[in-house]
Design a protein around this motif. Structure first.
Motif, short mmCIF file in Angstrom:
data_model
loop_
_atom_site.label_atom_id
_atom_site.label_comp_id
_atom_site.label_asym_id
_atom_site.label_seq_id
_atom_site.Cartn_x
_atom_site.Cartn_y
_atom_site.Cartn_z
N GLN A 15 0.84 -1.19 0.00
CA GLN A 15 0.00 0.00 0.00
C GLN A 15 0.88 1.24 0.00
OE1 GLN A 15 -2.95 0.08 3.07
NE2 GLN A 15 -4.32 1.28 1.81
N LEU A 19 -3.13 3.40 -1.98
CA LEU A 19 -3.39 2.55 -3.14
C LEU A 19 -2.52 1.31 -3.08
CD1 LEU A 19 -3.26 5.36 -5.84
CD2 LEU A 19 -5.32 4.28 -4.94
N TRP A 20 -3.06 0.20 -3.57
CA TRP A 20 -2.26 -1.03 -3.65
C TRP A 20 -1.54 -1.06 -4.98
CZ3 TRP A 20 -1.05 -4.06 0.22
CH2 TRP A 20 -1.82 -3.98 1.39
N VAL A 21 -0.22 -1.16 -4.93
CA VAL A 21 0.60 -1.19 -6.13
C VAL A 21 1.63 -2.31 -6.01
CG1 VAL A 21 0.32 1.26 -6.68
CG2 VAL A 21 2.24 0.54 -5.27
N GLN A 63 0.68 3.15 -18.13
CA GLN A 63 -0.17 3.46 -16.97
C GLN A 63 -0.08 4.95 -16.64
OE1 GLN A 63 -0.62 0.98 -13.10
NE2 GLN A 63 1.06 2.37 -12.69
N ALA A 70 -2.53 5.02 -9.46
CA ALA A 70 -1.37 4.25 -9.01
C ALA A 70 -0.09 4.71 -9.70
CB ALA A 70 -1.59 2.76 -9.26
N ALA A 73 1.43 7.25 -7.32
CA ALA A 73 1.64 6.85 -5.92
C ALA A 73 3.10 6.46 -5.69
CB ALA A 73 0.72 5.68 -5.57
N ASP A 80 -0.88 -0.95 -10.83
CA ASP A 80 -2.14 -1.37 -10.23
C ASP A 80 -2.50 -2.75 -10.79
OD1 ASP A 80 -3.03 -0.82 -12.82
OD2 ASP A 80 -4.41 0.76 -12.21
#
Length: 132
Positions: A15, A19-21, A63, A70, A73, A80
């Motif tokens: 995280q 956000l989860w990356v 992306q 993401a 981030a 992502d």
């Protein structure tokens, strides 16, 4: 298959700014893309780290152009879930044996995901229990 790949992503992602990356190298739960591919025997058996890095950078750039949250981030060094799935497809198509050249892209992806064990939940659980 998608559910298993989501679980795989979650196990290796971290995280960042909410956000989860999934990063190339990570201090997250299991350690990022390189660690994932090492644990599953994909590197160096099918692809080199240099090839992985090239694919990762291409996907990260696409992306970023899409302005996916993401992409920004943590300095923009993680993917992502949808872009992680694109990375897997690129790696599969690069690593697919030439004898499979007549297969459709979908068949190649399914074949290699199974061969690599990336959709095997039992393997993921075993790796998690060993690593955590």
């Amino acid at each position: 298959t998608l559910s298993a790949l989501r679980s795989l992503f979650a196990a290796f992602a971290e995280q960042v700014e909410g956000l989860w990356v999934l990063k190339l190298v990570s201090s997250g739960q299991l350690g990022g893309v390189y660690r994932l591919l090492d644990l599953y025997g994909i590197t160096p058996n099918y692809l080199t780290r240099a090839q992985i890095r090239q694919h990762f950078q291409l996907i990260a750039a696409s992306q970023s152009k899409l302005k996916v949250p993401a992409a920004a981030a943590g300095g923009g060094c993680g993917l992502d879930l949808p872009h992680f799935l694109k990375l897997l497809v690129m790696m599969v198509l690069c690593a697919t044996p030439t004898r499979a050249a007549t297969q459709s892209a979908e068949a190649k992806v399914e074949m290699m995901l199974q061969a690599w064990g990336l959709t095997d939940r039992k393997k993921l659980l075993a790796l998690q229990s060993r690593m955590l």
